[in-house]
Design an enzyme around this catalytic site. Sequence first.
Site, PDB file in Angstrom:
ATOM      1  CG  ASP A  37      -1.993   1.029   0.932  1.00  0.00           C
ATOM      2  OD1 ASP A  37      -2.185   1.626  -0.045  1.00  0.00           O
ATOM      3  OD2 ASP A  37      -2.474   1.403   2.069  1.00  0.00           O
ATOM      4  CG  HIS A  91      -3.169  -0.196   8.786  1.00  0.00           C
ATOM      5  ND1 HIS A  91      -4.277   0.623   8.881  1.00  0.00           N
ATOM      6  CD2 HIS A  91      -2.352  -0.112   7.989  1.00  0.00           C
ATOM      7  CE1 HIS A  91      -3.900   1.675   7.816  1.00  0.00           C
ATOM      8  NE2 HIS A  91      -2.655   1.225   7.503  1.00  0.00           N
ATOM      9  CD  GLN A 116      -3.018  -1.323   4.219  1.00  0.00           C
ATOM     10  OE1 GLN A 116      -4.091  -1.324   3.575  1.00  0.00           O
ATOM     11  NE2 GLN A 116      -2.126  -0.306   4.443  1.00  0.00           N
ATOM     12  NE  ARG A 155       0.446  11.412   5.881  1.00  0.00           N
ATOM     13  CZ  ARG A 155      -0.221  10.564   5.447  1.00  0.00           C
ATOM     14  NH1 ARG A 155       0.601   9.386   6.246  1.00  0.00           N
ATOM     15  NH2 ARG A 155      -1.200  10.264   4.845  1.00  0.00           N
ATOM     16  CG  ASP A 186      -1.512   6.373   7.544  1.00  0.00           C
ATOM     17  OD1 ASP A 186      -1.674   7.122   6.625  1.00  0.00           O
ATOM     18  OD2 ASP A 186      -1.894   5.167   7.531  1.00  0.00           O
ATOM     19  CD  GLU A 224      -4.007  10.171   5.985  1.00  0.00           C
ATOM     20  OE1 GLU A 224      -4.750  10.245   5.062  1.00  0.00           O
ATOM     21  OE2 GLU A 224      -4.124   9.292   6.754  1.00  0.00           O
ATOM     22  CG  HIS A 273       0.458   9.660  -0.495  1.00  0.00           C
ATOM     23  ND1 HIS A 273       0.356  10.743   0.343  1.00  0.00           N
ATOM     24  CD2 HIS A 273       0.128   8.541  -0.229  1.00  0.00           C
ATOM     25  CE1 HIS A 273      -0.164  10.046   1.295  1.00  0.00           C
ATOM     26  NE2 HIS A 273      -0.353   8.820   1.247  1.00  0.00           N
ATOM     27  CG  ASP A 274      -3.667   8.832   0.192  1.00  0.00           C
ATOM     28  OD1 ASP A 274      -3.198   7.847  -0.559  1.00  0.00           O
ATOM     29  OD2 ASP A 274      -3.573   9.150   1.329  1.00  0.00           O
ATOM     30  NE  ARG A 332      -4.154   4.853  -3.404  1.00  0.00           N
ATOM     31  CZ  ARG A 332      -3.977   4.488  -1.989  1.00  0.00           C
ATOM     32  NH1 ARG A 332      -4.292   5.179  -1.103  1.00  0.00           N
ATOM     33  NH2 ARG A 332      -3.786   3.190  -1.881  1.00  0.00           N
TER      34      ARG A 332
HETATM   35  C1  GLC Z   1      -3.302   6.881   4.584  1.00  0.00           C
HETATM   36  C2  GLC Z   1      -2.312   6.797   3.485  1.00  0.00           C
HETATM   37  C3  GLC Z   1      -3.044   6.268   2.346  1.00  0.00           C
HETATM   38  C4  GLC Z   1      -3.083   4.709   2.853  1.00  0.00           C
HETATM   39  C5  GLC Z   1      -3.822   4.784   4.002  1.00  0.00           C
HETATM   40  C6  GLC Z   1      -3.767   3.220   4.709  1.00  0.00           C
HETATM   41  O1  GLC Z   1      -4.795   7.431   4.260  1.00  0.00           O
HETATM   42  O2  GLC Z   1      -2.343   8.286   3.013  1.00  0.00           O
HETATM   43  O3  GLC Z   1      -1.895   6.026   1.275  1.00  0.00           O
HETATM   44  O4  GLC Z   1      -3.716   3.818   1.613  1.00  0.00           O
HETATM   45  O5  GLC Z   1      -3.679   5.483   5.029  1.00  0.00           O
HETATM   46  O6  GLC Z   1      -2.670   3.087   5.303  1.00  0.00           O
END
Ligand code: GLC
Length: 653
Positions: free
Chosen positions: A141, A184, A252, A282, A284, A326, A395-396, A520
Amino acid sequence: MYEQISHSLLNEILDQLKPEIYRRDLRHFYTRLGANFYAIHYLFHLLYGSRDDFKDQMVRLVETMATQYLLRDDELQEIDVQREQNHNWFLSQEWAGMALYPEGFAGTINGLQERLSYLQELGINMVHVMPILKCPKGASDGGYAVSDFRDTDHRIGTLDDIRALAASMRQRNMLLTLDVVLNHTSDQHQWAQKARSGEERYQDYYYTFENREIPDMFEESMPEIFPQTAPGNFTWDEAMGRWVMTVFNNYQWDLNYNNPAVFIEMLDVILFWANQGADILRLDAVAFLWKKIGTTCQNEREAHLILQLMKDCCQVTVPGVLFIAEAIVAPVEVIKYFGEDAIIAKECEIAYNATYMALLWDAVATKNSRLLNLGILNLPTKLDRATWLNYIRCHDDIGLGFDDTDIRLAGYEPAAHRHFIIDYLTGQHQGSSAQGQPFGFNGKTGDARISGSLASLVGLEQALEEGDPEKTEQAIRLILLLHSMILSFGGIPLLYYGDEIGTLNNYDYLNVPDKANDNRWMHRPRIDWQQVEKRKQRGSVEQRLFDGLQKLIAVRKTIVAFADFNNRELLTIANPNLFVFLRTNPLQHTDSVLVVGNFNTAPQSLNLEELGNRGHFGLGGVKDLCSGRSPSLFKDQLVIPPYGFYWLIDHRQ
Ligand code: GLC
């Protein structure tokens, strides 16, 4: 705060610490622990107080903090003290960030270190280095399925390389941001493998179930994150003979924060990375940290308590380190990740401003600012000592996370409007030259998000293909307009690597089997350094973008009114194509800067009389800080060219 119960517990815990900790000089640690302990105890008790082993877990928690404190370099400890003394340091307008994949940007961590001067040339002094940890090949991922939280992907670099990068960045006064994936692990992480082999202790690190009874109850209210590639929120694990919660991809596994051991392990991971020299972490997917049947399992109160507790523990051990939340969730929810109070219930200092990001894309598609104005007007005020990460894309995928009520107020029907935006950005709409692609289409709800590089989304790819100079000009102007908006809004602007030279969609991922079904990757480029060289050729697209951004960043850093002290006033004006706000100098309440952006392809005018006496713009003429020139006024009408923008000051200032 002094409170007897928690303080006598603290004394008890200190008596039980391992002798190697007890004997050392921990002056700063103890003062900070004393100051934060009431909150730490209170929160830990709220989350885990009903357990028999509560006290043991508290000892382990304090031991983890103390051990990592002892491992912290003197240099980093000095920075901690400096930042404690100057706690608003990160609100300054002097920061400008960029997010990048080290592999795509420069091949390796060492390559990135060699390219730091390029980032400095642009004015970047904060770098979000995208995930660098060990992940299984083919099921990563993009780095967010971590199989070892303390080791890097050796193809990109080693821990030593990271520490060297951090040291070099410190010398250059640049901030290093790294990810910690809290929600995760990969199914290949050793905790997951131990759970698989039947160890109950590790099964309790995750949400695992012997049959579908509870998973089915969860599913009734849980949305799907990757409906096309990973439908549902649970995966059957054959080896373990149990269902496991997998909200994102099926590889995950969601961590179970009902278990204090998980909290302590992940705190240890956070402190470990702080000690490698990260200035900012950061965190996540923080909205997902707590799961409750009957809810969407996002934004739960306990998720906030966990973050508050993590913050308090970090304030004891690594107080100079900041958190980025995030949380790509609704505006009223995002704001809560700053915490309820700047001192006693603080969570993350920084949060992604996903609302602004989505609203900017709405303005691009509609070519007006109606929804942008409403969305920002209704954005709740954030805490003091908290700031936004303002971005255009990352990146998303781009999610249209704005509010339905605002869409209606702007005069649109929500579902139809969202469809329109997706059609526009994916080039399906007549007159659109955008070349994005839908991501995460959900057949049940009709929802989709969007992938695509900034340059391709604003029509640069098509313009270059067609060799159309007018369209090229428009795309360049639009890229600069969008950046001018994130650079002036209040918060840290976060550019995305490649956008500074107009990097187009990259379709190579289609040839890589484990990337091909995740578009992506079309906007996670490999930088072509020959193209980067073109920034030195006068008149090239690369030069116009790079120089334009370089100038804007440099000017931003000189404007005190752009520091983020909640000193922005959105101005409601008659012309719906314009987005206009006033930034005031937080120190003197003078030197105001009027920011004006025109999202339309035709010139627009702003009647300066509409501003009333705010900042007294127009009386003695105005000056644009971006160009250094005075835009022409016709009586009180300020004219803004197509996709134009100004950062205006009163001429007399
Ligand atoms: C966050 C990341 C993304 C990822 C998701 C799961 O949103 O920015 O790229 O797929 O977490 O870890």
